[in-house]
Enzyme design. Structure first.
Site, PDB file in Angstrom:
ATOM      1  N   GLU A   1      -2.024  17.608  14.310  1.00  0.00           N
ATOM      2  CA  GLU A   1      -1.438  18.691  13.510  1.00  0.00           C
ATOM      3  C   GLU A   1      -1.115  18.253  12.084  1.00  0.00           C
ATOM      4  OE1 GLU A   1      -0.536  17.885  16.572  1.00  0.00           O
ATOM      5  OE2 GLU A   1      -0.661  19.684  17.834  1.00  0.00           O
TER       6      GLU A   1
ATOM      7  N   PHE B   1      10.102  23.570  28.682  1.00  0.00           N
ATOM      8  CA  PHE B   1       8.951  22.742  28.347  1.00  0.00           C
ATOM      9  C   PHE B   1       8.464  22.992  26.915  1.00  0.00           C
ATOM     10  CE2 PHE B   1       4.265  22.034  28.478  1.00  0.00           C
ATOM     11  CZ  PHE B   1       4.316  20.643  28.584  1.00  0.00           C
ATOM     12  N   GLN B   2       8.296  21.929  26.171  1.00  0.00           N
ATOM     13  CA  GLN B   2       7.783  21.961  24.795  1.00  0.00           C
ATOM     14  C   GLN B   2       8.587  22.876  23.886  1.00  0.00           C
ATOM     15  OE1 GLN B   2       3.478  22.542  25.014  1.00  0.00           O
ATOM     16  NE2 GLN B   2       3.247  20.305  24.999  1.00  0.00           N
TER      17      GLN B   2
ATOM     18  N   LYS C   1       6.260  33.032  22.674  1.00  0.00           N
ATOM     19  CA  LYS C   1       5.049  33.474  23.377  1.00  0.00           C
ATOM     20  C   LYS C   1       5.145  34.922  23.857  1.00  0.00           C
ATOM     21  CE  LYS C   1       1.693  31.726  26.692  1.00  0.00           C
ATOM     22  NZ  LYS C   1       1.417  30.649  27.642  1.00  0.00           N
TER      23      LYS C   1
ATOM     24  N   MET D   1       0.114  -1.606  -2.437  1.00  0.00           N
ATOM     25  CA  MET D   1       1.182  -1.316  -3.401  1.00  0.00           C
ATOM     26  C   MET D   1       2.490  -2.016  -3.015  1.00  0.00           C
ATOM     27  SD  MET D   1       1.848  -0.098  -6.241  1.00  0.00           S
ATOM     28  CE  MET D   1       1.010   1.302  -6.977  1.00  0.00           C
TER      29      MET D   1
HETATM   30  C1  TPP Z   1       3.533   7.637   5.489  1.00  0.00           C
HETATM   31  C2  TPP Z   1       3.913   6.546   4.542  1.00  0.00           C
HETATM   32  N1  TPP Z   1       4.405   5.373   5.005  1.00  0.00           N
HETATM   33  C3  TPP Z   1       4.747   4.387   4.148  1.00  0.00           C
HETATM   34  C4  TPP Z   1       4.613   4.553   2.792  1.00  0.00           C
HETATM   35  C5  TPP Z   1       5.049   3.454   1.829  1.00  0.00           C
HETATM   36  N2  TPP Z   1       3.885   2.962   1.051  1.00  0.00           N
HETATM   37  C6  TPP Z   1       3.613   3.348  -0.195  1.00  0.00           C
HETATM   38  S1  TPP Z   1       2.210   2.683  -0.804  1.00  0.00           S
HETATM   39  C7  TPP Z   1       1.972   1.799   0.589  1.00  0.00           C
HETATM   40  C8  TPP Z   1       0.781   0.868   0.737  1.00  0.00           C
HETATM   41  C9  TPP Z   1      -0.481   1.618   0.881  1.00  0.00           C
HETATM   42  O1  TPP Z   1      -1.494   0.754   1.314  1.00  0.00           O
HETATM   43  P1  TPP Z   1      -2.984   1.214   1.370  1.00  0.00           P
HETATM   44  O2  TPP Z   1      -3.081   2.545   2.013  1.00  0.00           O
HETATM   45  O3  TPP Z   1      -3.819   0.160   1.963  1.00  0.00           O
HETATM   46  O4  TPP Z   1      -3.341   1.443  -0.173  1.00  0.00           O
HETATM   47  P2  TPP Z   1      -3.343   0.393  -1.391  1.00  0.00           P
HETATM   48  O5  TPP Z   1      -1.974   0.376  -1.980  1.00  0.00           O
HETATM   49  O6  TPP Z   1      -3.742  -0.942  -0.826  1.00  0.00           O
HETATM   50  O7  TPP Z   1      -4.348   0.930  -2.340  1.00  0.00           O
HETATM   51  C10 TPP Z   1       2.987   2.036   1.537  1.00  0.00           C
HETATM   52  C11 TPP Z   1       3.075   1.386   2.860  1.00  0.00           C
HETATM   53  C12 TPP Z   1       4.111   5.810   2.345  1.00  0.00           C
HETATM   54  N3  TPP Z   1       3.971   6.093   1.049  1.00  0.00           N
HETATM   55  N4  TPP Z   1       3.760   6.764   3.229  1.00  0.00           N
END
Ligand code: TPP
Length: 571
Positions: A52, A114-115, A164, A471
């Site tokens: 979803e 349920f749900q 529902k 990042m």
């Molecule tokens: C759902 C979610 N969980 C955690 C984060 C925190 N976060 C921001 S950037 C990042 C790293 C992203 O890594 P990747 O997807 O490999 O991309 P890159 O930075 O290596 O280009 C994280 C964990 C987020 N933004 N969203």
């Protein structure tokens, strides 16, 4: 003529169709079966997602690529709660969306049946509005209200919970029910005196900058902005989501400002004497240190949502209303100030501090992204996840089209880019749609490869594969003495084999010398989705960078020699 009795579900589908919607994104379950059943006889095309969350991001991508509201249909309980991340993403970025959730029967509400989940309660902080339908006769009115609220004023997601027994009830619907929303006023017209005051500040200014935000994109202010900028000779910067609101290839455009914006955009904003925001909400990734941000500059803020005014920064003039109407009103009265010297200074900055990367040696993420942007040309639609790749894509994928840049800005949702690209590709079947994703983010929603394969959507998934949650690793490297914690993506799959397992095509780029050829082959592949596994240099960092919470003058252009102080602001 007698009115034909219908089920609540049939009425829901009828009214959705009357709103001009052609696609519905979702996944069924017991409480939603009546509504999915009504779709069988309807011309609405159902896109069955594999999760979803994927459905909500697809709808989001569809809405951002068209400017039209998009619809999500899910079941109760876990089906509905799985949409929350997508709803937050849409709410933070003002995306029009209607989410219809099946719900337990009215007599079971509150009994832990349920749900059952109180989804209107759970989603309350992240929706623009929500409904729980308790009388089937209200269905036509509520659905129309929901679409009205989702797409007017500051757009956003509206959730409708449908028990529902309500979707199964048989009754004679009244499709002409009027709706009155006395508490919901959409402010359109702008105040003439505020426009005159803004024009006075513009004429008196010698170093103005115009900041294009997502509000300018949403309201379709692009043409009016172009006339205004050319009439007044004002340099333009944009936010991450303002990309395309003013042509990024225009000589007066300086690109994105803020944490990873161009050096010349940041220097120009730091030195300006007037900053005019068109639909930007002064996000902390732009403002950084509030006390030090453009302290001596006058500030004008145009926004449809008055709650944004003076929320972060004190304004000299605020103009409430639709951004397009405000820019048109300003265009009619504003006269240029003397910006000649200012424009020369900006040209000098542009020449001295260009964005740059190497096209030889270890493979650079920027090289692959730049090549995709160049070869896709003006037709290219780019979606992104969140992370380093997102910032590089913002720096290198320049667009002149307000519907061609789709990224999760406010929420910063990893896993957004690929499903959003599916939505964008459905909306624009003939454009090249490129999802620039991280190896981390892609693994959060890659199950939607099936959705793309089944629907034969030629989405290109460019994985910037650095084997890290890049990042976060960049922050740990710069600010935490390179003490890496929880960022090594050991265990990544072989993405080419993964593509093949789903029935998609896989490409791999390892060397700079192969970039041109493989990008061209990926863009030419149109039989379905393809993955481009770009095995880039593992430890590259994004520059320029302004540490979170710091001021524009603290911008760093290249790797610092020492560990920097831990930033006060968040990622
Ligand atoms: C759902 C979610 N969980 C955690 C984060 C925190 N976060 C921001 S950037 C990042 C790293 C992203 O890594 P990747 O997807 O490999 O991309 P890159 O930075 O290596 O280009 C994280 C964990 C987020 N933004 N969203």
């Amino acid at each position: 003529m007698a009115i034909k009795a219908k089920t609540g579900a049939e009425v829901i589908v009828d009214v959705i169709q009357q709103q001009g919607v052609d696609h519905i994104f979702g996944l069924p379950g017991g409480a939603a079966i009546p509504i999915f059943d009504a779709l069988v006889d309807s011309p609405l095309k159902l896109i069955l997602s594999r999760h979803e969350q994927g459905a909500t991001h697809m709808a989001d991508g569809y809405a951002r690529a068209t400017g039209k509201p998009a619809v999500v249909l899910v079941t109760s309980g876990p089906g509905a709660t799985n949409t929350i991340t997508g709803i937050l993403t849409a709410q933070m970025d003002s995306v029009p969306m209607v989410i219809i959730c099946g719900q337990q029967t009215t007599w079971n509400l509150g009994l832990d049946a349920f749900q059952e989940a109180d989804v209107s309660g759970i989603s309350f902080p992240v929706v623009k509005h929500s409904y729980l339908i308790k009388d089937p006769h209200d269905i036509p009115r509520i659905i129309r209200e929901a679409f009205h609220i989702a797409q007017t004023g500051r757009p956003g997601p509206v959730l409708i919970d449908v028990p529902k027994d309500i979707s199964s009830a048989v009754f004679e619907p009244d499709y002409n029910q009027e709706f009155h929303l006395p508490g919901y006023l959409v402010h359109g017209d702008v105040d003439k005196e505020e426009i005159v005051e803004a024009a006075r500040l513009i004429e008196a200014s010698e170093r103005p900058i115009l900041l294009v935000g997502h509000g300018a994109v949403i309201s379709g202010a692009d043409k009016a902005l172009m006339y205004l900028v050319e009439k007044l000779n004002i340099p333009v910067v944009n936010t991450l989501l303002g990309k395309g609101g003013f042509p990024e290839t225009h000589a007066l455009n300086l690109g994105m400002l803020g944490m990873h914006g161009t050096a010349y955009a940041n220097k120009a904003v730091d030195a300006c004497d007037l900053l005019i925001s068109v639909g930007s909400r002064w996000d902390d990734r732009i403002v950084g240190n509030v006390e030090k941000f453009c302290v001596t500059a006058k500030k004008i803020h145009i926004d449809i949502d008055p709650s944004e005014f003076n929320k972060i920064l004190q304004m000299d003039v605020t103009i409430q209303g639709d951004a397009k109407m405000a820019v048109e009103a300003l265009l009619a009265v504003a006269r240029p100030g003397n910006t000649k010297e200012w424009l020369k200074q900006i040209e000098r900055w542009k020449k001295s501090f260009p964005l740059k990367y190497k096209k030889s040696g270890r493979l650079c993420a920027q090289h692959v992204i730049d090549e995709f942007a160049k070869q896709a040309g003006s037709a290219g639609i780019f979606t992104t996840d969140v992370g380093q790749h997102q910032m590089w894509a913002a720096q290198y994928c320049l667009t002149d089209n307000r519907f061609h840049w789709i990224s999760s800005g406010g929420a910063g949702t990893m896993g957004f880019g690929f499903p959003a690209a599916i939505g964008a590709q459905l909306a624009h079947p003939h454009n090249p749609v490129i999802a620039v994703v991280g190896d981390g983010g892609f693994q959060m929603t890659l199950n939607e490869l099936s959705t793309a394969v089944i629907n034969k959507l030629p989405v290109k998934v460019l994985i910037i594969n650095n084997n890290f949650l890049g990042m976060v690793r960049q922050w740990q490297h710069l600010f935490y003495g390179n003490r890496l914690s929880g960022v090594d993506l050991e265990g990544n799959p072989d993405f080419v084999k993964l593509a093949e397992a789903y029935g998609a095509k896989g490409f791999r780029i390892k060397r700079s010398a192969d970039v041109k050829r493989i990008v061209s082959a990926a863009l030419a592949y149109n039989e379905g989705p393809c993955i481009i596994d770009a095995q880039v240099s593992k430890e590259d960092n994004v520059f320029p960078m302004i540490p979170a919470g710091a001021s524009l003058s603290d911008m760093i252009l290249e790797p610092p020699k020492h560990t920097m102080a831990k930033p006060v602001g968040s990622t």
